[in-house]
Design an enzyme around this catalytic site. Structure first.
Site, mmCIF file in Angstrom:
data_model
loop_
_atom_site.group_PDB
_atom_site.id
_atom_site.type_symbol
_atom_site.label_atom_id
_atom_site.label_comp_id
_atom_site.label_asym_id
_atom_site.label_seq_id
_atom_site.Cartn_x
_atom_site.Cartn_y
_atom_site.Cartn_z
ATOM 1 N N GLU A 171 0.792 -1.227 0.000
ATOM 2 C CA GLU A 171 0.000 0.000 0.000
ATOM 3 C C GLU A 171 0.832 1.289 0.000
ATOM 4 O O GLU A 171 0.843 2.056 0.984
ATOM 5 C CB GLU A 171 -0.981 0.002 1.172
ATOM 6 C CG GLU A 171 -1.986 -1.120 1.095
ATOM 7 C CD GLU A 171 -3.044 -1.067 2.191
ATOM 8 O OE1 GLU A 171 -2.969 -0.195 3.054
ATOM 9 O OE2 GLU A 171 -3.955 -1.904 2.159
ATOM 10 N N GLU A 359 -5.784 -8.175 -0.138
ATOM 11 C CA GLU A 359 -6.540 -7.879 1.092
ATOM 12 C C GLU A 359 -7.966 -7.520 0.715
ATOM 13 O O GLU A 359 -8.203 -6.765 -0.235
ATOM 14 C CB GLU A 359 -5.964 -6.678 1.856
ATOM 15 C CG GLU A 359 -4.691 -6.938 2.593
ATOM 16 C CD GLU A 359 -4.202 -5.709 3.370
ATOM 17 O OE1 GLU A 359 -5.038 -4.872 3.776
ATOM 18 O OE2 GLU A 359 -2.975 -5.601 3.537
#
Ligand code: IFM
Length: 461
Positions: A171, A359
Site C-alpha cells: 500500500e 486484502e
C-alpha cells in the site's frame, strides 16, 4: 447465508484462498532478539497519535505463539499465508549489521508453513521502517531506497529458496499520502514536499528491490501490493468526471504510472512536478521493471466531486457522500461494486500482469458470547465481495487468488486495538483465539475445492 460450497464452485481449481497479516500488527515482542524500534513504535509513544496510546509491544504475541498460529491457519483450510517481514528485526538500524536472530524467526515461520503445506506469500515492507533511518529523513531521503534494496537482498538470500511469492511494498498510498501528507500514519508528516520526495524514493525502492529479488531468487514471483482507489464521480457532470480523473492520477497514477508505464501522470506532474526531488537518469526504468503479479487491497470506494474553488494542491476534489447506507464499524461504506469498478478501470488503463486480491475484509467489533462470535455482517461482506471476484474471473480478468484481511484481530494502526478485522477473535488480555462465524464459513469455502463433500475440522475455539 451464501452457501460456501456453491460459491467455491464458481472459482477455478487452481485459485488460491489465503489469509493475510502484517508483522507490526500481530508479532509483538518489540524488543526481542535484537529488534530495534520502527517509526510505528515511536508514533505509538506520541500522545494523540494512536487511539488509547495502544502500541505494538505485545499485539497478538504472534512472535511467541508462532506454531499455534500456523496451526490455526492450517485448521482454516487455506492454501496460502500472506505475512510481512519486519525490517527492524533483520537490519535493526536500517543499515549496518544484519540481525541473524531476526532472520531465524522468519526461517521458522517459512519452514512452519512448508511443514503444514501452506504457501508463503511474503511482503518485505508493511510500514515498519527502522526508526534509525528517520535520522536521514526516512522515505524522503534517497538513501532509504538504497537501504531497502540491501534489506531485500538479505531477506531473499536467506528465505528465497522457500518463498512462493514476494511483494516489495504494501500500500504505497498509505506510506505516502496517509503518512506524509495527511499525517494520520507514521511518521505523521503533513507536507506536500515531504510526500512528493517520499513518493519518488518509495517507487525507486520498489524498483531496486525487484532487481535485488531477481538477482538473489529469480524463481520467486515478484509483485507489488497497491490499495488502488476505486474512484467514482458523484455525478456524471463533466466537472465531476474531470475531478475523478484528477483523483485517479493523484491516488492511483502516482504509483501505477511509474511502475507500469515508466512515467509520472501528466496533470499530476504539471501541477506537482516542480516540488518533486530530482528524478535521476535511469530511475524510471528501474521502477518500470516488469512484474510477475500485482496485488489489489480493496475495502471501500472513493467517491469524489469537483471542488470548484480549487483550494490548495492538486487534485482539487472533495469527498462525495456514500451511496450505500451500509457501513462497517470503522465507518467505511460497503460497496462490492467498487471492487469490479476498480479492476475493470485499471485493466483498461494499464497493461497489468495477473492479480491477487491481497486484502479484502471488514471491520466489525463483535465480542465472544458463549464461546462463539456471531459476525454475520462480516460473513456477508466476504460472500458479496467474493461473488464479485468470481464474476470478474468469469469475464476473464486474471485474478489468481484472494487473501482475507485478516487472519485475526490485530493492531489497526491509528485506531489501535478497538477496530477488529479478524476471521479469528483475539482476547488481548488472555491471547485466546476464537474462530468467528465468518472464519468457520471461510474455512468451508477454502476447503471446498479440495474436498467438495468434506467439512473442515475447525471448531470455534
Ligand atoms: O490493517 C490494514 C492493513 O495493515 C493494510 N490494509 C488495510 C487494513 C485495514 O485498515
Amino acid at each position: 447465508m451464501i452457501d460456501p460450497q456453491s460459491l467455491a464452485a464458481r472459482f477455478p481449481r487452481n485459485f488460491t484462498f489465503g489469509v493475510a497479516t502484517a508483522a507490526f500488527q500481530i508479532e509483538g515482542a518489540a524488543r526481542a532478539d535484537g529488534r530495534k524500534a520502527s517509526i510505528w513504535d515511536a508514533f505509538c509513544n506520541m500522545p494523540g497519535r494512536v487511539h488509547n496510546r495502544d502500541n505494538g509491544d505485545v499485539a497478538c504475541d504472534h512472535y511467541n505463539r508462532l506454531d499455534e498460529d500456523l496451526d490455526l491457519i492450517k485448521e482454516l483450510g487455506v492454501e496460502a499465508y500472506r505475512f510481512s517481514i519486519a525490517w527492524p528485526r533483520i537490519v535493526p538500524d536500517g543499515t549496518g549489521p544484519i540481525n541473524e536472530a531476526g532472520l531465524d524467526f522468519y526461517d521458522r515461520l517459512v519452514d512452519g508453513c512448508k511443514a503444514r503445506g501452506i504457501k508463503t506469500f511474503a511482503t518485505l515492507y508493511h510500514w515498519d521502517l527502522p526508526l534509525a533511518l528517520m535520522g536521514d529523513g526516512g522515505w524522503t531521503s534517497r538513501s532509504t531506497a538504497i537501504a531497502f534494496q540491501r534489506y531485500a537482498r538479505t531477506v531473499m538470500a536467506r528465505l528465497g529458496d522457500r518463498l512462493d511469492s514476494v511483494a516489495t511494498l504494501n500500500e504505497p498510498w498509505c506510506i505516502i499520502w496517509l503518512s506524509h501528507l495527511y499525517g494520520i500514519h507514521a511518521p505523521g508528516e503533513k507536507n506536500m514536499e515531504a510526500a512528493l520526495h517520499a513518493l519518488h524514493h518509495l517507487n525507486l525502492a520498489h524498483g531496486l528491490a525487484v532487481e535485488a529479488i531477481r538477482s538473489e531468487a529469480p524463481h520467486v514471483p515478484v509483485g507489488l501490493v497497491l490499495n488502488a482507489a476505486s474512484v467514482i464521480p458523484e455525478t456524471q457532470s463533466s466537472a465531476d468526471k474531470a475531478a475523478a480523473e484528477r483523483a485517479h492520477e493523484f491516488h492511483n497514477g502516482a504509483f501505477f504510472d511509474p511502475v507500469f508505464k515508466g512515467e509520472y501522470p501528466e496533470h499530476f506532474l504539471a501541477a506537482l512536478g516542480p516540488r518533486m526531488p530530482v528524478i535521476e537518469d535511469g530511475d524510471l526504468a528501474i521502477i518500470n521493471a516488469k512484474l510477475d503479479w500485482w496485488g489489489l487491497n480493496y475495502y471501500t470506494p472513493m467517491r469524489v466531486a469537483d471542488d470548484a474553488e480549487k483550494p490548495g494542491d492538486f487534485p482539487w476534489t472533495k469527498a462525495a457522500p456514500p451511496v450505500s447506507e451500509v457501513k462497517t464499524d470503522i465507518g467505511w461504506e460497503v460497496f462490492p461494486g467498487g471492487l469490479s469498478h476498480v479492476i475493470e478501470d485499471l485493466y483498461r488503463r494499464y497493461e497489468l500482469p495477473p492479480c491477487y486480491i491481497t486484502e479484502n475484509g471488514a471491520c466489525y467489533n463483535m465480542e465472544v458470547v458463549d464461546g462463539a462470535v456471531d459476525d454475520t455482517p462480516r460473513l456477508a461482506y466476504y460472500a458479496d465481495h467474493l461473488s464479485v471476484v468470481a464474476d470478474l474471473i468469469g469475464k476473464n480478468y486474471p485474478i489468481k487468488g484472494y487473501f482475507a484481511w485478516s487472519l485475526m484481530d490485530n493492531f489497526e494502526w491509528a485506531e489501535g486495538y478497538r477496530m477488529r478485522f479478524g476471521l479469528v477473535h483475539v482476547d488481548y488480555a488472555t491471547q485466546k483465539r476464537t474462530v468467528k462465524k465468518s472464519g468457520l464459513w471461510y474455512a468451508e469455502l477454502a476447503s471446498a475445492r479440495d474436498q467438495p463433500t468434506v467439512r473442515p475440522a475447525v471448531s470455534a475455539s
